[in-house]
Design an enzyme around this catalytic site. Structure first.
Site, PDB file in Angstrom:
ATOM      1  CG  ASP A  97      18.320  13.106   9.147  1.00 42.80           C
ATOM      2  OD1 ASP A  97      18.681  11.915   9.014  1.00 42.80           O
ATOM      3  OD2 ASP A  97      18.590  13.779  10.156  1.00 42.80           O
ATOM      4  CG  PHE A 149      28.667  17.518  10.184  1.00 45.10           C
ATOM      5  CD1 PHE A 149      28.503  16.194  10.595  1.00 45.10           C
ATOM      6  CD2 PHE A 149      27.890  18.494  10.771  1.00 45.10           C
ATOM      7  CE1 PHE A 149      27.588  15.867  11.582  1.00 45.10           C
ATOM      8  CE2 PHE A 149      26.967  18.177  11.770  1.00 45.10           C
ATOM      9  CZ  PHE A 149      26.820  16.855  12.173  1.00 45.10           C
ATOM     10  NE  ARG A 162      17.432  18.302  16.201  1.00 40.89           N
ATOM     11  CZ  ARG A 162      18.033  17.152  15.882  1.00 40.89           C
ATOM     12  NH1 ARG A 162      18.045  16.740  14.645  1.00 40.89           N
ATOM     13  NH2 ARG A 162      18.636  16.430  16.804  1.00 40.89           N
TER      14      ARG A 162
HETATM   15  P1  IMP Z   1      24.420   6.326   9.589  1.00 41.17           P
HETATM   16  O1  IMP Z   1      24.030   5.187  10.471  1.00 41.17           O
HETATM   17  O2  IMP Z   1      25.899   6.584   9.643  1.00 41.17           O
HETATM   18  O3  IMP Z   1      23.927   6.203   8.172  1.00 41.17           O
HETATM   19  O4  IMP Z   1      23.860   7.565  10.322  1.00 41.17           O
HETATM   20  C1  IMP Z   1      22.852   8.364   9.916  1.00 41.17           C
HETATM   21  C2  IMP Z   1      22.618   9.360  11.027  1.00 41.17           C
HETATM   22  O5  IMP Z   1      23.816  10.076  11.337  1.00 41.17           O
HETATM   23  C3  IMP Z   1      21.622  10.385  10.577  1.00 41.17           C
HETATM   24  O6  IMP Z   1      20.336  10.017  10.998  1.00 41.17           O
HETATM   25  C4  IMP Z   1      22.090  11.636  11.265  1.00 41.17           C
HETATM   26  O7  IMP Z   1      21.480  11.722  12.526  1.00 41.17           O
HETATM   27  C5  IMP Z   1      23.555  11.451  11.484  1.00 41.17           C
HETATM   28  N1  IMP Z   1      24.358  12.206  10.492  1.00 41.17           N
HETATM   29  C6  IMP Z   1      25.151  11.690   9.542  1.00 41.17           C
HETATM   30  N2  IMP Z   1      25.730  12.634   8.806  1.00 41.17           N
HETATM   31  C7  IMP Z   1      25.282  13.806   9.294  1.00 41.17           C
HETATM   32  C8  IMP Z   1      25.522  15.196   8.924  1.00 41.17           C
HETATM   33  O8  IMP Z   1      26.257  15.543   7.999  1.00 41.17           O
HETATM   34  N3  IMP Z   1      24.871  16.119   9.677  1.00 41.17           N
HETATM   35  C9  IMP Z   1      24.047  15.784  10.707  1.00 41.17           C
HETATM   36  N4  IMP Z   1      23.794  14.521  11.075  1.00 41.17           N
HETATM   37  C10 IMP Z   1      24.403  13.538  10.371  1.00 41.17           C
HETATM   38 MG    MG Z   2      19.062  11.162  12.374  1.00 43.23          MG
END
Ligand code: IMP
Ligand code: MG
Length: 177
Positions: A97, A149, A162
């Site tokens: 996502d 966010f 979701r």
């Molecule tokens: P990363 O390892 O920091 O790149 O994390 C990615 C994961 O963090 C994604 O799969 C999401 O589950 C979560 N995430 C990061 N930013 C957001 C956001 O703005 N809304 C919701 N989930 C987020």
């Molecule tokens: Mg995720």
């Protein structure tokens, strides 16, 4: 009451997803692909993307969590559920996502590369470029977004939102009970 602001409409998403699917169809012409969705956020994106990809395709899913507090990425990622099938010799497209710090996708990329797929690509709907801690190349990106966010179209806040059709910024929220 939580306050939401629409950032990307369902129409804009649908158009972008079609463009991404067309590129994938073109890049893998005549071949089969395995679409691997990262649970749970990628499920809606995967469902829409897959239906526009005109190739022989199968689905699989993987689930990960980061250790420590949800708000502060600790850098450690834990595998909660692995894929069901072997990816050796297959064209793998990991579907996620959002790319935020890059830690989750870096962890997953290392797992899959070690399994010797025929090819390995990453498709993300959203990319929060300013948040990156771990540089990572992704092959198919929908939208670059600012450091806010977001929820909707699969993305959650404490498992909620979701099912919103649009991607929305969560501007403020009331404390959960
Ligand atoms: P990363 O390892 O920091 O790149 O994390 C990615 C994961 O963090 C994604 O799969 C999401 O589950 C979560 N995430 C990061 N930013 C957001 C956001 O703005 N809304 C919701 N989930 C987020
Ligand atoms: Mg995720």
């Amino acid at each position: 009451m939580d306050k939401l602001r629409v950032l990307i409409t369902w129409d804009q998403i649908a158009q972008k997803v079609t463009e991404m699917a067309d590129r994938i169809t073109h890049d893998f012409a005549g071949e089969s692909v395995v679409l691997i969705g990262v649970l749970k956020g990628a499920t809606i994106f995967l469902a829409d993307l897959a239906r526009q990809i005109k190739l022989d395709a199968t689905f699989d899913f993987i689930s990960v969590s980061s250790y420590g507090k949800a708000s502060q990425h600790s850098g450690e990622v834990k595998l909660l559920k692995d894929v069901d099938q072997s990816v050796e010799g297959k064209n793998v497209i990991l579907v996620e996502d959002i790319l935020d710090t890059g830690l989750t996708l870096t962890y997953l990329k290392n797992i899959f590369l070690a399994r010797q797929p025929r090819s390995f690509k990453i498709a993300v709907l959203l990319d929060k470029v300013p948040r990156r801690l771990q540089p990572i190349d992704v092959d198919y990106v929908g939208f670059e977004i600012p450091d806010e966010f977001v929820v909707g179209y699969g993305l959650d806040f404490a498992e909620r939102y979701r099912n919103l059709p649009d991607v929305c910024v969560l501007e403020s929220y009331s404390k959960p009970e």
